[in-house]
Scaffold this motif. Structure first.
Motif, mmCIF file in Angstrom:
data_model
loop_
_atom_site.group_PDB
_atom_site.id
_atom_site.type_symbol
_atom_site.label_atom_id
_atom_site.label_comp_id
_atom_site.label_asym_id
_atom_site.label_seq_id
_atom_site.Cartn_x
_atom_site.Cartn_y
_atom_site.Cartn_z
ATOM 1 N N ILE A 62 35.388 9.053 61.213
ATOM 2 C CA ILE A 62 35.216 8.612 62.604
ATOM 3 C C ILE A 62 35.382 9.783 63.556
ATOM 4 C CG2 ILE A 62 36.229 7.170 64.418
ATOM 5 C CD1 ILE A 62 36.999 5.185 62.135
ATOM 6 N N VAL A 63 36.340 10.641 63.279
ATOM 7 C CA VAL A 63 36.601 11.788 64.148
ATOM 8 C C VAL A 63 35.418 12.750 64.128
ATOM 9 C CG1 VAL A 63 38.043 13.839 64.452
ATOM 10 C CG2 VAL A 63 39.100 11.611 64.000
ATOM 11 N N LYS A 64 34.887 13.018 62.934
ATOM 12 C CA LYS A 64 33.752 13.936 62.837
ATOM 13 C C LYS A 64 32.549 13.417 63.617
ATOM 14 C CE LYS A 64 35.142 15.734 58.310
ATOM 15 N NZ LYS A 64 34.873 15.724 56.841
ATOM 16 N N GLU A 65 32.317 12.114 63.543
ATOM 17 C CA GLU A 65 31.204 11.520 64.295
ATOM 18 C C GLU A 65 31.457 11.605 65.793
ATOM 19 O OE1 GLU A 65 27.582 10.002 64.931
ATOM 20 O OE2 GLU A 65 28.406 10.559 62.976
ATOM 21 N N TRP A 66 32.694 11.362 66.168
ATOM 22 C CA TRP A 66 33.054 11.442 67.600
ATOM 23 C C TRP A 66 32.866 12.852 68.134
ATOM 24 C CZ3 TRP A 66 37.196 13.845 70.308
ATOM 25 C CH2 TRP A 66 37.408 13.375 71.611
ATOM 26 N N LEU A 67 33.239 13.852 67.329
ATOM 27 C CA LEU A 67 33.105 15.244 67.764
ATOM 28 C C LEU A 67 31.639 15.635 67.902
ATOM 29 C CD1 LEU A 67 35.880 16.836 65.518
ATOM 30 C CD2 LEU A 67 35.915 16.645 68.024
ATOM 31 N N LYS A 68 30.783 15.121 66.987
ATOM 32 C CA LYS A 68 29.337 15.399 67.094
ATOM 33 C C LYS A 68 28.788 14.862 68.396
ATOM 34 C CE LYS A 68 28.172 15.375 62.165
ATOM 35 N NZ LYS A 68 27.433 14.624 61.117
ATOM 36 N N GLN A 69 29.211 13.622 68.752
ATOM 37 C CA GLN A 69 28.695 13.004 69.976
ATOM 38 C C GLN A 69 29.150 13.768 71.224
ATOM 39 O OE1 GLN A 69 30.020 8.942 69.802
ATOM 40 N NE2 GLN A 69 28.676 8.421 68.078
ATOM 41 N N ARG A 70 30.318 14.357 71.172
ATOM 42 C CA ARG A 70 30.821 15.107 72.335
ATOM 43 C C ARG A 70 30.179 16.470 72.442
ATOM 44 N NH1 ARG A 70 35.531 13.766 75.063
ATOM 45 N NH2 ARG A 70 36.043 15.984 75.273
ATOM 46 N N ASP A 71 29.779 17.051 71.301
ATOM 47 C CA ASP A 71 29.208 18.397 71.303
ATOM 48 C C ASP A 71 27.725 18.357 71.621
ATOM 49 O OD1 ASP A 71 31.597 19.409 70.518
ATOM 50 O OD2 ASP A 71 31.075 19.485 68.387
#
Length: 451
Positions: free
Chosen positions: A442-451
Motif C-alpha cells: 500500500i505504501v509503495k502504491e501511495w508513493l507512486k501516486q504522490r511522485d
C-alpha cells in the motif's frame, strides 16, 4: 468495640483515662457499616497521652496539641486521640478561636454537629453514651443538629453541606428545623475552603442516595454557592426521547451510575449545557444542538474551580465528551472500531464508557427494558471487537515510522503523519491489512501516486 489494638491503648493509658470512641466510628458501628477511621477521646491531657503511650512502646505524633489532639500509631494505622474539650467562639465560619481542655464528656459531645455523631462508646465495653438522642435518630433515619441548628451552622459553614452529605450517604431525612436553618447560614458556608467543599460533594455524590443530597442542595440554596451553573437544569423540559426534565434526568442517571467518583461526577455534569443550547423547532420539539460541547466547558470550569484532581477531571471530561455517541447493533464493524479508537485516544476504558452509557440510557425513563436489551447487544459487539485487539492507533501499525521512512527513502516530515493516518483508516476498515507485507504494498502504491 471490634478492633483489639484499642484495648492495648486503653491499657497503656491506664485507669482513669476514660477512653471512648466518638464520632462517625460510633455511628457506623451501630449501623453495622464499614469504616476506616477510629477517633478517640479521653479525659487525659495531651502530654499525659503521649507520655503513657510512649512508655508502652507506641509511636505518638503531636499532630494538633493546640486542639488537644495527638495521633497514636496502632498496627500501622493512625488513630487520633483528643482530650475532652469545649470550643470557643467561631469567627472564621470554620474553626474555633480557642478550645478549653478538661471538660467532661457530655460537654465535649455537645460541641459536635449532629446527634448521630454525638455519641460515645467506652473502648473497654459498656453502655452507649448518648446525651442527645443520637441512637433514636439513627433508628428514625434522621439528621438532626445538636442543640440549636442556627448556632451549630453559624459556628461552622461546612455543617450544612455535611447534613446534605449524610442524608445522601445514609439515605436519611434532614429534620425540619435543621433543614430550615440552612438558608439562614449561607454566608457562613460561603467562607468554607473549596477543598473541603469538594470533599463533601464527592462523598455526597458517591452516597447511597445522591439524588436526595442534590435535591437538598438545590432546595436549601447551597447549590447557588458552589454549583450555580446547574440551577438552569431544574425544570428545563426535554423532548420525546426523555420522560423527565434535564434536572430529574440527571438525578436518575446519578441513581443508576455505579458509586465511583468519575462516573457520578460525569452523571451530574453531562447535561449541564442543555439549558443554554435549548431551541424549539417549528414542530414544537425541543433540540439541544452541540450541548455536549457546552457541557464539557461547564464541567471543566466547575471541576477546576472545585480543585478536583487532574485524574478525575480527565475521566469526567472523557465520559461527557463521548456520552452523545449512540451505537446500535446495526453499526458496521469499522464504525465500532472507530469508536474504540476514539475511546482509546481519550484514555477511556470501554467498560467505563459502557457503565456510564447504560446509566444515561436508563435515566431517560422511557422503554428502559428495550434500552437495556439494546445496550447489551451493542456491548457484545464492541467487546468481541475489542478482544480481537484491532489496531486503534498508529502505534499499532505493523510498520512503524522508521520502517515507513526506509520504504520511502526519505526523512520524517508532514508526509509521514499523513501516511500513518491513511494507513490507520485502512486497517480500521480491514484489520487483515495490518501486516508488514500488505502495508508495504500500500505504501509503495501511495508513493507512486504522490511522485
Amino acid at each position: 468495640m471490634t478492633w483489639p489494638p484499642l484495648l492495648r491503648l486503653k491499657e497503656a493509658l491506664g485507669p482513669g483515662a476514660e477512653l471512648v470512641v466518638v464520632g462517625g466510628a460510633v455511628r457506623d458501628e451501630l449501623l453495622a457499616r464499614p469504616h476506616a477511621d477510629w477517633d478517640l477521646a479521653t479525659r487525659l491531657m495531651p502530654q499525659a497521652v503521649m507520655d503513657r503511650a510512649r512508655a508502652a512502646g507506641l509511636k505518638v505524633i503531636p499532630t494538633g496539641l493546640q486542639h488537644g489532639t495527638v495521633t497514636v500509631i496502632l498496627e500501622d494505622r493512625p488513630v487520633e486521640v483528643t482530650t475532652f474539650r469545649s470550643d470557643g467562639a467561631y469567627l472564621d465560619g470554620r474553626h474555633p478561636e480557642s478550645v478549653r481542655l478538661g471538660v467532661d464528656l457530655t460537654e465535649d459531645l455537645a460541641r459536635r454537629d449532629f446527634t448521630i455523631n454525638a455519641m460515645a462508646l467506652p473502648v473497654e465495653g459498656g453502655d452507649l453514651i448518648d446525651p442527645f438522642g443520637g441512637r433514636a435518630d439513627l433508628a428514625a433515619r434522621t439528621i438532626r443538629a445538636v442543640g440549636d441548628p442556627l448556632l451549630r451552622f453559624g459556628e461552622d459553614g461546612l455543617r450544612p453541606l455535611r447534613a446534605c452529605r449524610f442524608a445522601a450517604q445514609l439515605g436519611f431525612e434532614v429534620e425540619g428545623k435543621t433543614l430550615e436553618a440552612i438558608p439562614k447560614c449561607l454566608e457562613v458556608s460561603r467562607k468554607v475552603a473549596v477543598e473541603r467543599v469538594f470533599t463533601e460533594l464527592d462523598k455526597l455524590l458517591r452516597g447511597l442516595d445522591p439524588g436526595r443530597g442534590m435535591r437538598l442542595l438545590a432546595e436549601s440554596g447551597l447549590m447557588d454557592l458552589w454549583l450555580a451553573e446547574l440551577i438552569p437544569m431544574i425544570g428545563c423540559g426535554q423532548n420525546r426521547h426523555h420522560r423527565y426534565d434535564v434536572w430529574t434526568h440527571t438525578l436518575e442517571v446519578l441513581r443508576f451510575a455505579p458509586a465511583e467518583p468519575g462516573l457520578r461526577w460525569a452523571a451530574l455534569l453531562h447535561d449541564a449545557g442543555k439549558p443554554g443550547t435549548r431551541t424549539v423547532g417549528p414542530d414544537g420539539e425541543a433540540h439541544f444542538y452541540d450541548h455536549e460541547s457546552k457541557s464539557l466547558d461547564l464541567a471543566a470550569s466547575i471541576l477546576e474551580r472545585l480543585k478536583a484532581s487532574h485524574a478525575l477531571r480527565k475521566e469526567v471530561l472523557a465520559l461527557i465528551r463521548h456520552h452523545g455517541v449512540h451505537p446500535t447493533p446495526e453499526w458496521k464493524d469499522a464504525a465500532c472500531r472507530r469508536l474504540l479508537r476514539r475511546l482509546a485516544e481519550d484514555g477511556l476504558p470501554l467498560e467505563r464508557w459502557a457503565a456510564f452509557r447504560l446509566a444515561d440510557q436508563r435515566g431517560k425513563g422511557l422503554d428502559e427494558g428495550a434500552r437495556v436489551e439494546e445496550h447489551g447487544r451493542v456491548m457484545v459487539r464492541l467487546e468481541a471487537l475489542a478482544a480481537a485487539a484491532p489496531p486503534l492507533s498508529v502505534r499499532d501499525l505493523a510498520l512503524d515510522g522508521a520502517a515507513l521512512m526506509a520504504l520511502a527513502g526519505r526523512g520524517g516530515g508532514p508526509w509521514l503523519g499523513e501516511l500513518q493516518k491513511r494507513l490507520l483508516e485502512l486497517v480500521l476498515d480491514a484489520p487483515d491489512l495490518n501486516t508488514a507485507e500488505r502495508l508495504s504494498e500500500i505504501v509503495k502504491e501511495w508513493l507512486k501516486q504522490r511522485d
